[in-house]
Design a protein around this motif. Structure first.
Motif, PDB file in Angstrom:
ATOM      1  N   TYR A   1      -1.880  -6.348  -0.896  1.00 56.93           N
ATOM      2  CA  TYR A   1      -2.697  -5.777  -1.334  1.00 56.93           C
ATOM      3  C   TYR A   1      -4.189  -5.613  -0.363  1.00 56.93           C
ATOM      4  O   TYR A   1      -4.318  -4.996   0.120  1.00 56.93           O
ATOM      5  CB  TYR A   1      -2.850  -4.913  -2.354  1.00 56.93           C
TER       6      TYR A   1
ATOM      7  N   HIS B   1      -5.703  -4.713   3.216  1.00 54.03           N
ATOM      8  CA  HIS B   1      -6.539  -3.301   3.656  1.00 54.03           C
ATOM      9  C   HIS B   1      -7.618  -3.876   4.438  1.00 54.03           C
ATOM     10  O   HIS B   1      -8.959  -3.161   4.072  1.00 54.03           O
ATOM     11  CB  HIS B   1      -7.341  -2.826   2.170  1.00 54.03           C
TER      12      HIS B   1
ATOM     13  N   THR C   1      -2.730   5.743   4.169  1.00 55.42           N
ATOM     14  CA  THR C   1      -2.079   5.444   3.945  1.00 55.42           C
ATOM     15  C   THR C   1      -0.326   5.461   4.968  1.00 55.42           C
ATOM     16  O   THR C   1       0.514   5.203   4.797  1.00 55.42           O
ATOM     17  CB  THR C   1      -1.632   5.519   2.848  1.00 55.42           C
TER      18      THR C   1
ATOM     19  N   THR D   1       1.339  -1.408   0.127  1.00 54.78           N
ATOM     20  CA  THR D   1       0.132  -0.165   0.178  1.00 54.78           C
ATOM     21  C   THR D   1       0.776   1.351  -0.225  1.00 54.78           C
ATOM     22  O   THR D   1       0.438   2.354  -0.448  1.00 54.78           O
ATOM     23  CB  THR D   1      -0.543   0.077   1.650  1.00 54.78           C
TER      24      THR D   1
END
Length: 312
Positions: free
Chosen positions: A143, A147, A73, A18
């Motif tokens: 990834y 999340h 992030t 990320t």
């Protein structure tokens, strides 16, 4: 990591997929693709349009989403958790109604939050990979799994959120019968193609913005084009267009791109040191041999199992 100073790396650490991927300029095209995809869920898009003046504030909504993604992030843990709490509080106060049945429902229903989350993550991953950002399937799975953290921030149970490409593809396959391009989706489509602007800026809108919007639309899975009733070029043609756009945007020096407000990446580098700088090559170190263009094994691609395993 060399050059990494002591400091709070936040919820997504510099070694995460990320952290590297979200610094790519194609995330903006991916964000527009996400809006197109999200609008195909009638209950979800009603929640947006019935609680905001989308046509007057669509740009503001896109910027708020970008700010949330940037904060979660690259921000500190405290900043990310605070941003999540703010989103959850706002959602808890909003509701929408079904014009056909009169049913009233909260916009924070888990199924709606899950749709919005998956449409976003799938769009980010699909567009950025197809535009030439090299990720292996294992990295793509990482990834999606990372999340689950952002899903928790908006109020979802992380264990109920897809953790890899196979689970993401299964989710889209399950939800597809619920999708439709209703009046609300048409409103979003019309806005994205022709956003209100000053008369003097109409030529620029036609030359620049419309091309970006059309590319984002073209990057949708084929079933989405069918629902909207508007054709798109063949997937291989779209991938070439995404690659060309990605190549062009990446020619702009990162330091110049990152100067745009609110400067999340520059603030993270100031906090953690130069070693935290996002760079695709850091992920490339993990890759021995990449697939040829268009010959990856699988990707969710909005539930459409395509051939874009590495986009590299």
């Amino acid at each position: 990591m060399a050059g990494l100073q002591a400091g709070d790396p936040g919820l997504f650490r510099p070694e995460s997929v990320t952290w590297q991927m979200h610094g790519d300029p194609m995330m903006w095209v991916a964000g527009i693709r996400a809006l197109y995809l999200q609008a195909l869920h009638p209950r979800a898009v009603r929640g947006v349009l019935q609680n905001s003046d989308f046509r007057k504030d669509a740009w503001g909504r896109l910027m708020r989403t970008a700010n949330f993604v940037g904060t979660t992030t690259y921000g500190t843990t405290e900043a990310a958790e605070r941003a999540g709490a703010r989103v959850r509080k706002i959602h808890s106060m909003l509701s929408a109604s079904d014009p056909d049945t009169g049913e009233r429902y909260g916009v924070d229903e888990p199924e709606l939050l899950l749709w919005v989350h998956c449409a976003e993550i799938d769009s980010y991953l699909s567009v950025v990979r197809r535009s030439g950002f090299r990720l292996t399937d294992a990295q793509a799975d990482r990834y999606i799994g990372e999340h689950r953290t952002s899903a928790r921030l908006v109020g979802l149970d992380p264990d109920a959120v897809p953790a890899n490409q196979a689970e993401m593809a299964a989710f889209f396959e399950k939800v597809r019968p619920e999708l439709a391009a209703g009046p609300e989706a048409r409103t979003v489509d019309d806005f994205l193609l022709r956003p209100p602007t000053h008369p003097l800026l109409v030529p620029a809108r036609e030359v620049l913005w419309r091309r970006v919007a059309q590319l984002a639309y073209a990057a949708l899975p084929p079933y989405a084009h069918e629902l909207y009733g508007r054709p798109a070029p063949k997937p291989a043609t779209v991938t070439r267009q995404l690659r060309a756009t990605g190549t062009l945007l990446r020619c702009v020096p990162a330091r110049v791109r990152w100067q745009l407000p609110p400067k999340h990446i520059l603030r993270a580098m100031a906090r953690l040191g130069p070693g935290s700088r996002p760079a695709p090559y850091k992920l490339g170190r993990e890759v021995a041999i990449l697939d040829e263009p268009g010959e990856g094994r699988k990707d969710s691609n909005g539930g459409d199992r395509g051939r874009w395993g590495t986009a590299g």
